[in-house]
Design a protein around this motif. Structure first.
Motif, PDB file in Angstrom:
ATOM      1  N   ASP A 127     -10.898  17.172   5.441  1.00 25.59           N
ATOM      2  CA  ASP A 127      -9.760  16.867   4.571  1.00 25.59           C
ATOM      3  C   ASP A 127      -9.103  15.548   4.980  1.00 25.59           C
ATOM      4  OD1 ASP A 127     -10.176  19.193   3.163  1.00 25.59           O
ATOM      5  OD2 ASP A 127      -8.760  20.371   4.361  1.00 25.59           O
ATOM      6  N   VAL A 128      -9.001  15.329   6.299  1.00 22.40           N
ATOM      7  CA  VAL A 128      -8.439  14.074   6.811  1.00 22.40           C
ATOM      8  C   VAL A 128      -9.291  12.893   6.353  1.00 22.40           C
ATOM      9  CG1 VAL A 128      -7.998  12.713   8.896  1.00 22.40           C
ATOM     10  CG2 VAL A 128      -7.340  15.126   8.818  1.00 22.40           C
ATOM     11  N   GLU A 129     -10.612  13.004   6.520  1.00 25.76           N
ATOM     12  CA  GLU A 129     -11.519  11.916   6.161  1.00 25.76           C
ATOM     13  C   GLU A 129     -11.474  11.621   4.663  1.00 25.76           C
ATOM     14  OE1 GLU A 129     -15.310  13.093   7.647  1.00 25.76           O
ATOM     15  OE2 GLU A 129     -14.881  12.488   9.698  1.00 25.76           O
ATOM     16  N   GLU A 130     -11.336  12.681   3.855  1.00 21.75           N
ATOM     17  CA  GLU A 130     -11.253  12.495   2.409  1.00 21.75           C
ATOM     18  C   GLU A 130     -10.009  11.697   2.024  1.00 21.75           C
ATOM     19  OE1 GLU A 130     -11.037  15.091  -1.756  1.00 21.75           O
ATOM     20  OE2 GLU A 130     -11.256  16.110   0.173  1.00 21.75           O
ATOM     21  N   CYS A 131      -8.868  12.016   2.644  1.00 23.51           N
ATOM     22  CA  CYS A 131      -7.626  11.285   2.352  1.00 23.51           C
ATOM     23  C   CYS A 131      -7.707   9.842   2.853  1.00 23.51           C
ATOM     24  CB  CYS A 131      -6.436  11.997   2.985  1.00 23.51           C
ATOM     25  SG  CYS A 131      -6.001  13.535   2.154  1.00 23.51           S
ATOM     26  N   GLN A 132      -8.288   9.661   4.040  1.00 22.52           N
ATOM     27  CA  GLN A 132      -8.439   8.302   4.576  1.00 22.52           C
ATOM     28  C   GLN A 132      -9.321   7.464   3.662  1.00 22.52           C
ATOM     29  OE1 GLN A 132      -9.837   8.719   8.627  1.00 22.52           O
ATOM     30  NE2 GLN A 132      -7.785   9.162   9.422  1.00 22.52           N
ATOM     31  N   MET A 133     -10.396   8.079   3.145  1.00 22.41           N
ATOM     32  CA  MET A 133     -11.308   7.377   2.248  1.00 22.41           C
ATOM     33  C   MET A 133     -10.595   6.962   0.963  1.00 22.41           C
ATOM     34  SD  MET A 133     -14.863   8.797   0.609  1.00 22.41           S
ATOM     35  CE  MET A 133     -15.167   9.733   2.117  1.00 22.41           C
ATOM     36  N   LEU A 138       0.831  -1.203   0.000  1.00 24.91           N
ATOM     37  CA  LEU A 138       0.000   0.000   0.000  1.00 24.91           C
ATOM     38  C   LEU A 138       0.867   1.256   0.000  1.00 24.91           C
ATOM     39  CD1 LEU A 138      -2.884   1.109   0.113  1.00 24.91           C
ATOM     40  CD2 LEU A 138      -2.809   0.922   2.596  1.00 24.91           C
ATOM     41  N   LEU A 139       1.948   1.241   0.780  1.00 30.33           N
ATOM     42  CA  LEU A 139       2.852   2.390   0.855  1.00 30.33           C
ATOM     43  C   LEU A 139       3.476   2.712  -0.506  1.00 30.33           C
ATOM     44  CD1 LEU A 139       4.670   1.798   4.268  1.00 30.33           C
ATOM     45  CD2 LEU A 139       3.278   3.784   3.651  1.00 30.33           C
ATOM     46  N   ARG A 140       3.705   1.669  -1.312  1.00 26.99           N
ATOM     47  CA  ARG A 140       4.315   1.889  -2.631  1.00 26.99           C
ATOM     48  C   ARG A 140       3.354   2.584  -3.590  1.00 26.99           C
ATOM     49  NH1 ARG A 140       6.940  -3.125  -1.480  1.00 26.99           N
ATOM     50  NH2 ARG A 140       5.264  -4.352  -2.441  1.00 26.99           N
ATOM     51  N   GLN A 141       2.054   2.493  -3.288  1.00 27.04           N
ATOM     52  CA  GLN A 141       1.040   3.016  -4.211  1.00 27.04           C
ATOM     53  C   GLN A 141       0.457   4.360  -3.766  1.00 27.04           C
ATOM     54  OE1 GLN A 141       0.015   1.518  -7.029  1.00 27.04           O
ATOM     55  NE2 GLN A 141       1.091  -0.427  -6.869  1.00 27.04           N
ATOM     56  N   VAL A 142       0.426   4.606  -2.466  1.00 29.88           N
ATOM     57  CA  VAL A 142      -0.277   5.790  -1.959  1.00 29.88           C
ATOM     58  C   VAL A 142       0.582   7.050  -2.093  1.00 29.88           C
ATOM     59  CG1 VAL A 142       0.523   5.624   0.446  1.00 29.88           C
ATOM     60  CG2 VAL A 142      -1.729   6.579  -0.048  1.00 29.88           C
ATOM     61  N   GLU A 143      -0.087   8.177  -2.350  1.00 31.18           N
ATOM     62  CA  GLU A 143       0.610   9.460  -2.426  1.00 31.18           C
ATOM     63  C   GLU A 143       1.020   9.889  -1.024  1.00 31.18           C
ATOM     64  OE1 GLU A 143      -1.463  12.456  -4.739  1.00 31.18           O
ATOM     65  OE2 GLU A 143      -2.529  10.884  -5.830  1.00 31.18           O
ATOM     66  N   LYS A 144       2.274  10.285  -0.866  1.00 32.06           N
ATOM     67  CA  LYS A 144       2.826  10.558   0.467  1.00 32.06           C
ATOM     68  C   LYS A 144       2.119  11.728   1.153  1.00 32.06           C
ATOM     69  CE  LYS A 144       5.796   7.248   0.291  1.00 32.06           C
ATOM     70  NZ  LYS A 144       5.167   6.535  -0.819  1.00 32.06           N
ATOM     71  N   ASP A 145       1.741  12.773   0.397  1.00 29.49           N
ATOM     72  CA  ASP A 145       1.061  13.903   1.037  1.00 29.49           C
ATOM     73  C   ASP A 145      -0.325  13.510   1.529  1.00 29.49           C
ATOM     74  OD1 ASP A 145       0.253  13.576  -1.608  1.00 29.49           O
ATOM     75  OD2 ASP A 145      -0.360  15.672  -1.808  1.00 29.49           O
ATOM     76  N   MET A 177       4.001  15.700   8.609  1.00 33.39           N
ATOM     77  CA  MET A 177       2.792  15.789   9.438  1.00 33.39           C
ATOM     78  C   MET A 177       2.857  16.999  10.370  1.00 33.39           C
ATOM     79  SD  MET A 177       2.339  11.720  10.246  1.00 33.39           S
ATOM     80  CE  MET A 177       1.199  11.982  11.612  1.00 33.39           C
ATOM     81  N   ASP A 178       4.037  17.241  10.966  1.00 34.32           N
ATOM     82  CA  ASP A 178       4.198  18.401  11.866  1.00 34.32           C
ATOM     83  C   ASP A 178       4.028  19.702  11.092  1.00 34.32           C
ATOM     84  OD1 ASP A 178       4.635  16.749  14.014  1.00 34.32           O
ATOM     85  OD2 ASP A 178       6.832  16.810  13.844  1.00 34.32           O
ATOM     86  N   ALA A 179       4.525  19.697   9.855  1.00 34.83           N
ATOM     87  CA  ALA A 179       4.474  20.916   9.052  1.00 34.83           C
ATOM     88  C   ALA A 179       3.053  21.271   8.619  1.00 34.83           C
ATOM     89  CB  ALA A 179       5.365  20.758   7.818  1.00 34.83           C
ATOM     90  N   LEU A 180       2.150  20.310   8.681  1.00 29.00           N
ATOM     91  CA  LEU A 180       0.766  20.565   8.269  1.00 29.00           C
ATOM     92  C   LEU A 180       0.045  21.502   9.221  1.00 29.00           C
ATOM     93  CD1 LEU A 180      -0.343  16.964   7.152  1.00 29.00           C
ATOM     94  CD2 LEU A 180      -0.103  18.969   5.671  1.00 29.00           C
ATOM     95  N   GLY A 181       0.430  21.459  10.508  1.00 30.30           N
ATOM     96  CA  GLY A 181      -0.277  22.271  11.499  1.00 30.30           C
ATOM     97  C   GLY A 181      -1.692  21.764  11.679  1.00 30.30           C
ATOM     98  N   PRO A 182      -2.609  22.618  12.165  1.00 30.34           N
ATOM     99  CA  PRO A 182      -4.019  22.200  12.316  1.00 30.34           C
ATOM    100  C   PRO A 182      -4.625  21.884  10.948  1.00 30.34           C
ATOM    101  CG  PRO A 182      -3.576  24.224  13.525  1.00 30.34           C
ATOM    102  CD  PRO A 182      -2.379  23.986  12.646  1.00 30.34           C
ATOM    103  N   LEU A 189      -1.123  10.432   2.548  1.00 34.19           N
ATOM    104  CA  LEU A 189      -0.905   9.589   3.724  1.00 34.19           C
ATOM    105  C   LEU A 189      -0.595  10.444   4.951  1.00 34.19           C
ATOM    106  CD1 LEU A 189      -0.637   6.790   4.991  1.00 34.19           C
ATOM    107  CD2 LEU A 189       1.757   6.749   4.258  1.00 34.19           C
ATOM    108  N   ALA A 190       0.212  11.483   4.769  1.00 33.67           N
ATOM    109  CA  ALA A 190       0.556  12.361   5.891  1.00 33.67           C
ATOM    110  C   ALA A 190      -0.703  12.983   6.482  1.00 33.67           C
ATOM    111  CB  ALA A 190       1.524  13.451   5.426  1.00 33.67           C
ATOM    112  N   LEU A 191      -1.598  13.438   5.627  1.00 37.18           N
ATOM    113  CA  LEU A 191      -2.833  14.057   6.106  1.00 37.18           C
ATOM    114  C   LEU A 191      -3.752  13.032   6.764  1.00 37.18           C
ATOM    115  CD1 LEU A 191      -4.353  16.686   6.318  1.00 37.18           C
ATOM    116  CD2 LEU A 191      -5.205  16.364   3.988  1.00 37.18           C
ATOM    117  N   ALA A 192      -3.810  11.819   6.177  1.00 37.20           N
ATOM    118  CA  ALA A 192      -4.659  10.761   6.745  1.00 37.20           C
ATOM    119  C   ALA A 192      -4.164  10.351   8.131  1.00 37.20           C
ATOM    120  CB  ALA A 192      -4.675   9.551   5.812  1.00 37.20           C
ATOM    121  N   LEU A 193      -2.834  10.216   8.283  1.00 34.48           N
ATOM    122  CA  LEU A 193      -2.270   9.800   9.570  1.00 34.48           C
ATOM    123  C   LEU A 193      -2.342  10.912  10.607  1.00 34.48           C
ATOM    124  CD1 LEU A 193       0.892   7.759   8.475  1.00 34.48           C
ATOM    125  CD2 LEU A 193      -1.319   6.889   9.261  1.00 34.48           C
ATOM    126  N   LYS A 194      -2.348  12.154  10.142  1.00 32.26           N
ATOM    127  CA  LYS A 194      -2.424  13.301  11.050  1.00 32.26           C
ATOM    128  C   LYS A 194      -3.675  13.211  11.928  1.00 32.26           C
ATOM    129  CE  LYS A 194      -1.440  17.696  12.307  1.00 32.26           C
ATOM    130  NZ  LYS A 194      -0.160  18.166  12.864  1.00 32.26           N
TER     131      LYS A 194
END
Length: 339
Positions: A305-311, A255-262, A295-300, A264-269
């Motif tokens: 947006d989180v739910e959209e990335c997780q979906m 999954l990590l090889r396929q998912v866009e890193k930005d 993830m730290d650089a994203l701030g609040p 994933l960062a937002l989803a994990l945030k």
């Protein structure tokens, strides 16, 4: 008319027989089915269920071939449902179920033909729980290319056990082969066919998975008031970001090889510590450090947006699972399911 003539010429004998059976109607067709053996019924049922829509012109040409006169007939639709309804008129329910499960499953006249058409990851996932001797017998009956693909996906120690059994294998008794074939048909193929059959609750669960969290809650609450059983079934079938915890390490890495890193960062945030750890432990130390910094650089961040990335990541995981690239276990047990 030239096009109709050309289409009619392209029909196979089995397709002509299947169209004729559908055109005859349930009463007459049921009498013909009663005169056939199981293998003949399976073959013609397989063809009937995949016909789709047949134009009335084609039907008329077919009847002219079988008889001198035909007044008129409308178009026909060959589907699993129409085929099953016809079979039910003449055969016992258990026979109908067995036949329908087989024709819904992978194509092939024999069990071994069918297994050659089963995704190697799905087959390997089933066989890894069988005895090495049994797996050796099964692989010896498949095409060498398919056996090789399945063997490469089995756990290494287990695959070596299978190889050793195959090297020492003598002629397999017919009774043993029949038992293995029967087990594959009843335990594996029937489950595979049922899994591909689809269900209204599964359809709604997929739709609900694509809703934002607020809309999910609103619809489920309303549904609980009208039909609590359906609401519970849908909730049980829904697949969430947290359900990715049921992936093994290989699955997470795929999954990590396929998912866009930005994404994933937002989803994990907006996820739990346990979910973050699941992904971090499957990254290199450097990649994990970079992800934490992102993830730290994203701030609040906005929950929507989180739910959209997780979906999006959940949908990607389900696509990979349907292609056999990852396996999602049902959680806690030995059984596993592939979407």
């Amino acid at each position: 008319m030239g096009r109709v003539k050309e289409e009619y010429r392209s029909l196979s004998g089995q397709e002509k027989a299947a169209i004729l059976m559908l055109a005859l109607g349930e009463e007459h067709a049921s009498k013909m089915f009663a005169l056939m053996d199981d293998e003949e019924i399976k073959e013609i049922s397989q063809t009937m269920s995949s016909l789709g829509t047949i134009s009335s012109n084609i039907v008329e040409r077919l009847f002219v071939e079988f008889a001198d006169q035909l007044s008129s007939t409308g178009s026909l639709v060959g589907s699993f449902d129409t085929t099953e309804r016809l079979l039910t008129k003449v055969l016992p329910e258990d026979r109908v179920n067995n036949i329908m499960e087989e024709i819904r499953g992978p194509a092939g006249r024999t069990m071994w033909d069918k297994l050659n058409n089963v995704n190697e990851a799905v087959l390997a996932n089933y066989l890894k729980n069988e005895y090495p001797q049994t797996v050796g017998v099964v692989l010896s009956k498949l095409k060498s290319t398919h056996s090789a693909a399945v063997l490469s996906l089995l756990p290494e120690n287990f695959s070596m056990e299978v190889i050793m059994r195959m090297l020492r294998m003598e002629a397999v008794q017919k009774e043993v082969l029949d038992n293995i074939e029967k087990t594959l048909r009843t335990e594996f193929m029937s489950n595979l066919a049922r899994g591909s059959r689809g269900d209204n609750h599964e359809l709604m669960a997929d739709i609900f998975n694509s809703l934002d969290r607020q809309s999910q809650d609103r619809f489920l609450t309303a549904l609980e008031e009208r039909n609590r059983d359906s609401a519970e079934k849908i909730k049980a079938l829904m697949f969430t970001f947290e359900d990715l915890a049921r992936l093994d390490n290989n699955g997470v890495q795929s999954l990590l090889r396929q998912v866009e890193k930005d994404k994933l960062a937002l989803a994990l945030k907006g996820s739990t510590d346990a979910m973050r750890e699941l992904f971090f432990k499957n990254m290199s130390e450097r990649a994990g450090k970079m992800m934490r910094e992102d993830m730290d650089a994203l701030g609040p961040v906005r929950l929507a947006d989180v739910e959209e990335c997780q979906m999006m990541i959940v949908q990607l995981a389900k696509e990979l699972a349907s292609q056999g690239q990852i396996v999602i276990s049902e959680g806690g047990g030995e059984d596993e399911m592939v979407y």
